[in-house]
Design a protein around this motif. Structure first.
Motif, PDB file in Angstrom:
ATOM      1  N   GLN A  36       1.374   4.559  -7.028  1.00  9.87           N
ATOM      2  CA  GLN A  36       0.246   5.270  -6.420  1.00  9.87           C
ATOM      3  C   GLN A  36       0.799   6.055  -5.234  1.00  9.87           C
ATOM      4  OE1 GLN A  36      -3.372   2.677  -7.409  1.00  9.87           O
ATOM      5  NE2 GLN A  36      -2.718   4.538  -8.373  1.00  9.87           N
ATOM      6  N   GLU A  90       0.859  -3.551  -4.895  1.00  9.05           N
ATOM      7  CA  GLU A  90       1.119  -3.552  -3.455  1.00  9.05           C
ATOM      8  C   GLU A  90      -0.058  -2.940  -2.687  1.00  9.05           C
ATOM      9  OE1 GLU A  90       4.940  -1.879  -2.587  1.00  9.05           O
ATOM     10  OE2 GLU A  90       4.726  -2.238  -0.444  1.00  9.05           O
ATOM     11  N   LEU A  91      -0.618  -1.886  -3.249  1.00 11.84           N
ATOM     12  CA  LEU A  91      -1.767  -1.237  -2.605  1.00 11.84           C
ATOM     13  C   LEU A  91      -2.925  -2.229  -2.490  1.00 11.84           C
ATOM     14  CD1 LEU A  91      -3.206   1.315  -1.546  1.00 11.84           C
ATOM     15  CD2 LEU A  91      -3.696   1.941  -3.904  1.00 11.84           C
ATOM     16  N   THR A  92      -3.200  -2.950  -3.573  1.00 12.29           N
ATOM     17  CA  THR A  92      -4.306  -3.918  -3.573  1.00 12.29           C
ATOM     18  C   THR A  92      -4.035  -5.019  -2.547  1.00 12.29           C
ATOM     19  OG1 THR A  92      -4.443  -3.501  -5.947  1.00 12.29           O
ATOM     20  CG2 THR A  92      -5.741  -5.340  -5.111  1.00 12.29           C
ATOM     21  N   ASN A 141       0.432  -0.184  -7.588  1.00 14.86           N
ATOM     22  CA  ASN A 141      -0.986  -0.535  -7.514  1.00 14.86           C
ATOM     23  C   ASN A 141      -1.160  -1.961  -6.974  1.00 14.86           C
ATOM     24  OD1 ASN A 141      -3.321  -1.991  -9.274  1.00 14.86           O
ATOM     25  ND2 ASN A 141      -3.951   0.037  -8.581  1.00 14.86           N
ATOM     26  N   LEU A 150       1.802   2.579   4.801  1.00 17.14           N
ATOM     27  CA  LEU A 150       0.477   2.383   4.204  1.00 17.14           C
ATOM     28  C   LEU A 150      -0.371   1.456   5.071  1.00 17.14           C
ATOM     29  CD1 LEU A 150      -1.584   2.619   1.882  1.00 17.14           C
ATOM     30  CD2 LEU A 150      -0.397   0.725   0.762  1.00 17.14           C
ATOM     31  N   TRP A 163      -0.032   7.844  -2.404  1.00 15.28           N
ATOM     32  CA  TRP A 163      -1.208   7.965  -1.549  1.00 15.28           C
ATOM     33  C   TRP A 163      -0.927   8.949  -0.410  1.00 15.28           C
ATOM     34  CZ3 TRP A 163      -0.451   6.722   3.607  1.00 15.28           C
ATOM     35  CH2 TRP A 163       0.754   6.070   3.888  1.00 15.28           C
ATOM     36  N   ARG A 183      -2.000  -4.954   0.123  1.00 16.82           N
ATOM     37  CA  ARG A 183      -2.004  -4.466   1.525  1.00 16.82           C
ATOM     38  C   ARG A 183      -3.441  -4.212   1.988  1.00 16.82           C
ATOM     39  NH1 ARG A 183       2.462  -1.017   3.473  1.00 16.82           N
ATOM     40  NH2 ARG A 183       4.127  -1.336   1.981  1.00 16.82           N
ATOM     41  N   LEU A 184      -4.269  -3.678   1.081  1.00 15.95           N
ATOM     42  CA  LEU A 184      -5.670  -3.428   1.436  1.00 15.95           C
ATOM     43  C   LEU A 184      -6.359  -4.749   1.764  1.00 15.95           C
ATOM     44  CD1 LEU A 184      -8.119  -1.531   1.622  1.00 15.95           C
ATOM     45  CD2 LEU A 184      -8.415  -1.764  -0.846  1.00 15.95           C
ATOM     46  N   LEU A 223      -6.607   8.828   0.950  1.00 13.22           N
ATOM     47  CA  LEU A 223      -7.252   7.698   1.617  1.00 13.22           C
ATOM     48  C   LEU A 223      -8.068   8.231   2.793  1.00 13.22           C
ATOM     49  CD1 LEU A 223      -4.299   5.115   1.635  1.00 13.22           C
ATOM     50  CD2 LEU A 223      -6.123   5.411  -0.073  1.00 13.22           C
ATOM     51  N   VAL A 273       3.496   3.408  -3.180  1.00 20.32           N
ATOM     52  CA  VAL A 273       3.519   1.959  -3.449  1.00 20.32           C
ATOM     53  C   VAL A 273       2.997   1.725  -4.865  1.00 20.32           C
ATOM     54  CG1 VAL A 273       3.161   1.262  -1.040  1.00 20.32           C
ATOM     55  CG2 VAL A 273       1.176   1.679  -2.522  1.00 20.32           C
TER      56      VAL A 273
END
Ligand SMILES: NC(=O)c1ccc[n+]([C@@H]2O[C@H](COP(=O)([O-])OP(=O)(O)OC[C@H]3O[C@@H](n4cnc5c(N)ncnc54)[C@H](OP(=O)(O)O)[C@@H]3O)[C@@H](O)[C@H]2O)c1
Length: 305
Positions: A199, A235-237, A233, A292, A201, A239-240, A170, A231
Protein backbone atom coordinates in the motif's frame (compact mmCIF):
# COMPACT_ATOMS: atom_id res chain seq x y z
CA UNK A 1 -1.37 34.23 -9.16
CA UNK A 2 -4.70 32.51 -9.83
CA UNK A 3 -5.27 28.79 -10.55
CA UNK A 4 -8.35 27.02 -11.83
CA UNK A 5 -9.12 23.79 -9.94
CA UNK A 6 -11.61 21.15 -11.06
CA UNK A 7 -12.83 18.86 -8.26
CA UNK A 8 -11.84 21.62 -5.79
CA UNK A 9 -14.75 20.72 -3.52
CA UNK A 10 -13.54 17.12 -3.02
CA UNK A 11 -11.18 15.56 -0.48
CA UNK A 12 -7.90 16.39 -2.24
CA UNK A 13 -9.12 19.56 -3.97
CA UNK A 14 -10.22 21.20 -0.74
CA UNK A 15 -6.77 20.59 0.80
CA UNK A 16 -5.01 21.97 -2.30
CA UNK A 17 -7.33 25.01 -2.15
CA UNK A 18 -6.44 25.54 1.53
CA UNK A 19 -2.72 25.36 0.71
CA UNK A 20 -3.14 27.81 -2.21
CA UNK A 21 -4.82 30.26 0.16
CA UNK A 22 -2.02 29.87 2.72
CA UNK A 23 0.43 30.80 -0.06
CA UNK A 24 -1.65 33.74 -1.31
CA UNK A 25 -2.66 31.96 -4.54
CA UNK A 26 -6.24 32.74 -5.60
CA UNK A 27 -8.50 29.89 -6.73
CA UNK A 28 -11.17 29.72 -9.41
CA UNK A 29 -13.00 26.40 -9.39
CA UNK A 30 -15.40 24.49 -11.60
CA UNK A 31 -18.22 22.61 -9.93
CA UNK A 32 -21.06 20.42 -11.20
CA UNK A 33 -23.22 21.51 -8.21
CA UNK A 34 -24.79 24.97 -8.36
CA UNK A 35 -25.25 24.92 -4.58
CA UNK A 36 -21.45 24.80 -4.13
CA UNK A 37 -20.92 28.09 -6.00
CA UNK A 38 -19.23 30.85 -4.00
CA UNK A 39 -17.90 34.24 -5.13
CA UNK A 40 -15.05 35.33 -2.87
CA UNK A 41 -12.02 37.16 -4.26
CA UNK A 42 -9.74 34.18 -3.52
CA UNK A 43 -12.35 31.42 -4.14
CA UNK A 44 -14.60 31.93 -7.16
CA UNK A 45 -16.89 29.14 -8.32
CA UNK A 46 -18.09 28.52 -11.88
CA UNK A 47 -20.63 25.97 -13.04
CA UNK A 48 -19.92 23.27 -15.60
CA UNK A 49 -21.48 20.07 -16.80
CA UNK A 50 -18.82 17.99 -18.55
CA UNK A 51 -21.38 15.43 -19.79
CA UNK A 52 -23.22 18.07 -21.88
CA UNK A 53 -20.18 20.25 -22.61
CA UNK A 54 -21.56 23.25 -20.68
CA UNK A 55 -18.89 25.45 -19.06
CA UNK A 56 -18.78 29.04 -17.79
CA UNK A 57 -15.97 30.56 -19.89
CA UNK A 58 -15.31 33.22 -17.22
CA UNK A 59 -13.62 30.44 -15.16
CA UNK A 60 -10.40 31.24 -17.07
CA UNK A 61 -10.32 34.92 -16.02
CA UNK A 62 -6.83 35.71 -14.71
CA UNK A 63 -5.86 32.01 -14.59
CA UNK A 64 -2.25 30.92 -15.21
CA UNK A 65 -2.55 27.20 -14.46
CA UNK A 66 -5.14 24.43 -14.14
CA UNK A 67 -5.20 21.66 -11.54
CA UNK A 68 -7.52 18.88 -12.71
CA UNK A 69 -8.99 16.44 -10.18
CA UNK A 70 -12.62 16.09 -11.27
CA UNK A 71 -14.20 12.70 -11.67
CA UNK A 72 -17.03 10.55 -10.42
CA UNK A 73 -16.22 8.61 -7.23
CA UNK A 74 -14.75 5.18 -8.05
CA UNK A 75 -15.94 3.63 -4.75
CA UNK A 76 -19.33 2.39 -5.92
CA UNK A 77 -20.42 -0.95 -7.41
CA UNK A 78 -18.82 -1.19 -10.84
CA UNK A 79 -21.97 -1.81 -12.89
CA UNK A 80 -21.67 -1.21 -16.62
CA UNK A 81 -23.24 2.26 -16.31
CA UNK A 82 -21.06 3.17 -13.29
CA UNK A 83 -17.91 2.16 -15.18
CA UNK A 84 -19.02 4.36 -18.03
CA UNK A 85 -19.67 7.34 -15.73
CA UNK A 86 -16.34 6.88 -13.90
CA UNK A 87 -14.40 6.89 -17.18
CA UNK A 88 -16.47 9.42 -19.16
CA UNK A 89 -16.60 11.99 -16.32
CA UNK A 90 -12.78 12.20 -16.37
CA UNK A 91 -12.35 12.24 -20.14
CA UNK A 92 -15.28 14.63 -20.73
CA UNK A 93 -13.92 17.07 -18.10
CA UNK A 94 -10.56 17.31 -19.86
CA UNK A 95 -12.18 17.49 -23.32
CA UNK A 96 -14.45 20.37 -22.26
CA UNK A 97 -11.44 22.27 -20.87
CA UNK A 98 -9.40 21.54 -24.00
CA UNK A 99 -12.17 22.87 -26.25
CA UNK A 100 -12.54 26.04 -24.16
CA UNK A 101 -8.79 26.71 -24.19
CA UNK A 102 -8.60 26.18 -27.94
CA UNK A 103 -11.50 28.57 -28.63
CA UNK A 104 -10.80 31.38 -26.19
CA UNK A 105 -7.89 33.72 -25.54
CA UNK A 106 -6.26 32.81 -22.25
CA UNK A 107 -3.05 32.95 -20.22
CA UNK A 108 -2.99 29.35 -19.05
CA UNK A 109 0.51 27.87 -19.35
CA UNK A 110 0.26 24.72 -17.27
CA UNK A 111 -2.00 21.72 -16.59
CA UNK A 112 -1.45 19.44 -13.58
CA UNK A 113 -3.79 16.49 -13.84
CA UNK A 114 -4.54 13.70 -11.38
CA UNK A 115 -3.96 10.04 -12.16
CA UNK A 116 -3.63 6.94 -9.96
CA UNK A 117 -0.98 4.37 -9.02
CA UNK A 118 -3.54 1.70 -9.94
CA UNK A 119 -2.13 2.14 -13.46
CA UNK A 120 0.90 -0.01 -12.43
CA UNK A 121 0.73 -3.79 -12.75
CA UNK A 122 -0.02 -5.45 -9.42
CA UNK A 123 3.11 -7.10 -8.01
CA UNK A 124 4.35 -8.15 -4.58
CA UNK A 125 7.99 -7.52 -5.51
CA UNK A 126 8.44 -4.99 -8.30
CA UNK A 127 9.11 -1.34 -7.41
CA UNK A 128 7.30 0.96 -9.85
CA UNK A 129 8.85 4.12 -11.26
CA UNK A 130 7.24 6.69 -13.54
CA UNK A 131 8.92 5.31 -16.69
CA UNK A 132 7.12 1.94 -16.35
CA UNK A 133 5.50 1.13 -19.70
CA UNK A 134 3.33 -1.85 -18.74
CA UNK A 135 -0.13 -1.13 -17.31
CA UNK A 136 -2.33 -3.30 -15.09
CA UNK A 137 -5.23 -5.20 -16.67
CA UNK A 138 -7.80 -3.77 -14.21
CA UNK A 139 -10.61 -1.31 -14.92
CA UNK A 140 -8.94 1.43 -12.84
CA UNK A 141 -5.70 1.08 -14.80
CA UNK A 142 -7.66 1.55 -18.03
CA UNK A 143 -9.27 4.69 -16.55
CA UNK A 144 -5.91 6.12 -15.41
CA UNK A 145 -4.28 5.39 -18.77
CA UNK A 146 -7.04 7.08 -20.78
CA UNK A 147 -7.13 9.97 -18.28
CA UNK A 148 -3.39 10.57 -18.72
CA UNK A 149 -3.66 10.41 -22.52
CA UNK A 150 -6.48 12.99 -22.44
CA UNK A 151 -4.21 15.26 -20.33
CA UNK A 152 -1.30 14.82 -22.76
CA UNK A 153 -3.44 16.40 -25.54
CA UNK A 154 -2.97 19.78 -23.81
CA UNK A 155 0.61 19.88 -25.09
CA UNK A 156 -0.99 20.61 -28.52
CA UNK A 157 -2.11 23.92 -26.96
CA UNK A 158 1.47 24.61 -25.80
CA UNK A 159 0.68 23.96 -22.14
CA UNK A 160 3.23 22.33 -19.83
CA UNK A 161 1.56 19.10 -18.71
CA UNK A 162 2.26 17.19 -15.48
CA UNK A 163 0.40 14.15 -14.16
CA UNK A 164 0.38 12.98 -10.54
CA UNK A 165 -0.18 9.25 -9.97
CA UNK A 166 -1.88 9.44 -6.60
CA UNK A 167 -1.49 6.65 -4.04
CA UNK A 168 -3.63 5.74 -1.03
CA UNK A 169 -4.47 9.17 0.39
CA UNK A 170 -4.64 9.37 4.18
CA UNK A 171 -6.84 12.21 5.42
CA UNK A 172 -8.68 13.02 8.64
CA UNK A 173 -11.67 14.16 6.58
CA UNK A 174 -12.70 10.87 4.91
CA UNK A 175 -11.49 8.63 2.09
CA UNK A 176 -9.68 5.34 2.73
CA UNK A 177 -8.67 6.08 6.34
CA UNK A 178 -12.30 6.54 7.43
CA UNK A 179 -13.15 3.13 5.93
CA UNK A 180 -10.16 1.45 7.60
CA UNK A 181 -10.77 3.06 11.00
CA UNK A 182 -14.31 1.77 11.47
CA UNK A 183 -13.58 -1.98 11.93
CA UNK A 184 -10.43 -1.23 13.97
CA UNK A 185 -12.47 0.97 16.32
CA UNK A 186 -14.82 -1.97 17.04
CA UNK A 187 -11.87 -4.37 17.47
CA UNK A 188 -12.67 -6.27 14.26
CA UNK A 189 -9.88 -4.85 12.08
CA UNK A 190 -8.00 -7.48 10.08
CA UNK A 191 -5.60 -7.58 7.14
CA UNK A 192 -7.26 -8.13 3.76
CA UNK A 193 -6.41 -11.19 1.65
CA UNK A 194 -2.83 -12.32 2.27
CA UNK A 195 -2.08 -8.92 3.85
CA UNK A 196 1.20 -8.98 1.89
CA UNK A 197 0.01 -6.55 -0.79
CA UNK A 198 1.84 -3.21 -0.84
CA UNK A 199 0.00 0.00 0.00
CA UNK A 200 1.77 3.10 -1.23
CA UNK A 201 0.16 5.65 1.05
CA UNK A 202 0.57 9.45 1.29
CA UNK A 203 -0.48 12.02 3.91
CA UNK A 204 -2.92 14.44 2.27
CA UNK A 205 -0.81 17.43 3.28
CA UNK A 206 2.21 16.06 1.39
CA UNK A 207 0.03 15.28 -1.64
CA UNK A 208 -1.31 18.86 -1.70
CA UNK A 209 2.30 20.10 -1.33
CA UNK A 210 3.37 17.96 -4.34
CA UNK A 211 0.73 19.64 -6.55
CA UNK A 212 1.93 23.07 -5.38
CA UNK A 213 5.59 22.09 -5.85
CA UNK A 214 4.87 21.08 -9.46
CA UNK A 215 2.92 24.31 -10.00
CA UNK A 216 5.56 26.61 -8.52
CA UNK A 217 8.45 24.91 -10.33
CA UNK A 218 6.67 24.49 -13.68
CA UNK A 219 7.46 20.74 -13.74
CA UNK A 220 6.25 18.50 -16.56
CA UNK A 221 5.83 14.74 -16.96
CA UNK A 222 4.61 12.02 -14.59
CA UNK A 223 5.23 12.06 -10.82
CA UNK A 224 4.18 9.47 -8.28
CA UNK A 225 2.18 10.98 -5.43
CA UNK A 226 3.24 8.53 -2.71
CA UNK A 227 5.32 8.70 0.48
CA UNK A 228 8.87 7.24 0.50
CA UNK A 229 8.07 4.20 2.68
CA UNK A 230 5.19 2.03 1.43
CA UNK A 231 3.94 -0.68 3.81
CA UNK A 232 2.07 -3.96 3.41
CA UNK A 233 -1.65 -4.11 4.10
CA UNK A 234 -0.92 -6.15 7.25
CA UNK A 235 1.51 -3.51 8.53
CA UNK A 236 -0.92 -0.71 7.72
CA UNK A 237 -3.70 -2.45 9.67
CA UNK A 238 -1.43 -3.12 12.64
CA UNK A 239 0.03 0.41 12.76
CA UNK A 240 -3.46 1.92 12.52
CA UNK A 241 -4.66 -0.28 15.37
CA UNK A 242 -1.55 0.65 17.40
CA UNK A 243 -2.11 4.40 16.95
CA UNK A 244 -5.81 3.94 17.86
CA UNK A 245 -4.84 1.94 20.99
CA UNK A 246 -6.55 -1.21 19.62
CA UNK A 247 -5.37 -4.73 18.86
CA UNK A 248 -5.75 -6.84 15.72
CA UNK A 249 -6.58 -10.43 16.65
CA UNK A 250 -8.87 -11.70 13.89
CA UNK A 251 -7.52 -13.85 11.02
CA UNK A 252 -7.10 -12.16 7.64
CA UNK A 253 -10.29 -11.60 5.60
CA UNK A 254 -9.96 -14.22 2.82
CA UNK A 255 -9.47 -12.84 -0.69
CA UNK A 256 -12.26 -15.16 -1.97
CA UNK A 257 -14.81 -13.53 0.35
CA UNK A 258 -13.72 -10.04 -0.71
CA UNK A 259 -14.10 -11.04 -4.36
CA UNK A 260 -17.65 -12.32 -3.74
CA UNK A 261 -18.66 -9.24 -1.72
CA UNK A 262 -16.89 -6.56 -3.79
CA UNK A 263 -16.74 -8.15 -7.25
CA UNK A 264 -14.10 -6.66 -9.57
CA UNK A 265 -13.73 -3.75 -7.13
CA UNK A 266 -11.84 -6.12 -4.79
CA UNK A 267 -8.81 -5.38 -7.00
CA UNK A 268 -8.68 -1.98 -5.24
CA UNK A 269 -7.92 -3.58 -1.84
CA UNK A 270 -6.18 -6.76 -3.01
CA UNK A 271 -3.96 -5.17 -5.69
CA UNK A 272 -0.31 -4.59 -4.70
CA UNK A 273 1.47 -1.44 -5.82
CA UNK A 274 4.97 -0.81 -4.52
CA UNK A 275 5.63 2.69 -5.82
CA UNK A 276 8.70 4.95 -5.63
CA UNK A 277 8.72 8.62 -4.61
CA UNK A 278 12.32 9.10 -5.82
CA UNK A 279 11.53 11.22 -8.90
CA UNK A 280 9.64 13.98 -7.09
CA UNK A 281 12.30 14.00 -4.32
CA UNK A 282 14.99 14.50 -6.97
CA UNK A 283 13.25 17.76 -7.95
CA UNK A 284 13.88 19.10 -4.43
CA UNK A 285 10.61 18.06 -2.80
CA UNK A 286 10.89 16.93 0.84
CA UNK A 287 8.14 14.99 2.57
CA UNK A 288 6.78 16.07 5.96
CA UNK A 289 5.45 12.55 6.59
CA UNK A 290 7.90 9.72 5.82
CA UNK A 291 6.84 7.59 8.79
CA UNK A 292 3.38 6.02 8.58
CA UNK A 293 3.04 6.09 12.37
CA UNK A 294 3.70 9.85 12.46
CA UNK A 295 1.22 10.43 9.63
CA UNK A 296 -1.48 8.42 11.43
CA UNK A 297 -0.77 10.11 14.75
CA UNK A 298 -1.09 13.51 13.10
CA UNK A 299 -4.35 12.62 11.34
CA UNK A 300 -6.06 10.70 14.13
CA UNK A 301 -5.18 13.03 16.96
CA UNK A 302 -6.04 16.15 14.98
CA UNK A 303 -9.39 17.83 15.60
CA UNK A 304 -11.47 17.52 12.39
CA UNK A 305 -13.14 20.90 12.94
N1 LIG B 1 -8.43 9.89 -2.70
C1 LIG B 1 -7.60 8.96 -3.21
O1 LIG B 1 -7.06 8.09 -2.46
C2 LIG B 1 -7.26 8.98 -4.70
C3 LIG B 1 -6.31 8.07 -5.18
C4 LIG B 1 -6.01 8.06 -6.53
C5 LIG B 1 -6.64 8.96 -7.40
N2 LIG B 1 -7.57 9.83 -6.91
C6 LIG B 1 -8.26 10.72 -7.86
O2 LIG B 1 -8.03 12.09 -7.54
C7 LIG B 1 -9.20 12.85 -7.81
C8 LIG B 1 -9.58 13.62 -6.54
O3 LIG B 1 -9.79 12.66 -5.50
P1 LIG B 1 -10.71 12.97 -4.23
O4 LIG B 1 -10.48 11.88 -3.26
O5 LIG B 1 -10.56 14.39 -3.83
O6 LIG B 1 -12.16 12.76 -4.90
P2 LIG B 1 -13.59 13.31 -4.41
O7 LIG B 1 -13.54 13.72 -2.97
O8 LIG B 1 -14.59 12.29 -4.84
O9 LIG B 1 -13.77 14.65 -5.28
C9 LIG B 1 -13.90 14.61 -6.68
C10 LIG B 1 -14.64 15.85 -7.16
O10 LIG B 1 -14.97 15.66 -8.55
C11 LIG B 1 -16.20 16.29 -8.85
N3 LIG B 1 -17.07 15.35 -9.58
C12 LIG B 1 -17.78 14.30 -9.10
N4 LIG B 1 -18.46 13.69 -10.08
C13 LIG B 1 -18.18 14.39 -11.22
C14 LIG B 1 -18.58 14.28 -12.58
N5 LIG B 1 -19.44 13.33 -12.96
N6 LIG B 1 -18.09 15.18 -13.48
C15 LIG B 1 -17.24 16.17 -13.08
N7 LIG B 1 -16.84 16.33 -11.81
C16 LIG B 1 -17.29 15.45 -10.90
C17 LIG B 1 -16.87 16.69 -7.54
O11 LIG B 1 -16.86 18.11 -7.45
P3 LIG B 1 -18.20 19.01 -7.68
O12 LIG B 1 -19.31 18.35 -6.91
O13 LIG B 1 -17.80 20.33 -7.13
O14 LIG B 1 -18.44 19.01 -9.16
C18 LIG B 1 -15.98 16.09 -6.45
O15 LIG B 1 -15.83 16.97 -5.36
C19 LIG B 1 -10.31 11.89 -8.22
O16 LIG B 1 -10.54 11.97 -9.60
C20 LIG B 1 -9.77 10.52 -7.81
O17 LIG B 1 -10.17 9.48 -8.68
C21 LIG B 1 -7.90 9.86 -5.58
Amino acid sequence: MRVLITGATGLIGSRITQLCHEKGIHVNYLTTSKDKLEQKENYKGYYWNPSTGEIDAACLDGVGAIINLAGENVFQPWTKSARNRILRSRINSLNVLHKLLSEQEHEVGQLISASAIGIYPSSLRKMHYEDETEIDDSFLAEVADKWEKAADRFTDLNLRVAKVRIGLVLSEKGGALAQMKRPVKYNVGAPLGSGDQWQSWIHIEDLARIFLHILENGLTGVYNGVAPKPVTNKELTERLAGVMGKKTWLPNVPAGILKVVMGDMSSVVLGSQLVSSKKIEETGFTFYYVSLTRALEDLLHKKTG
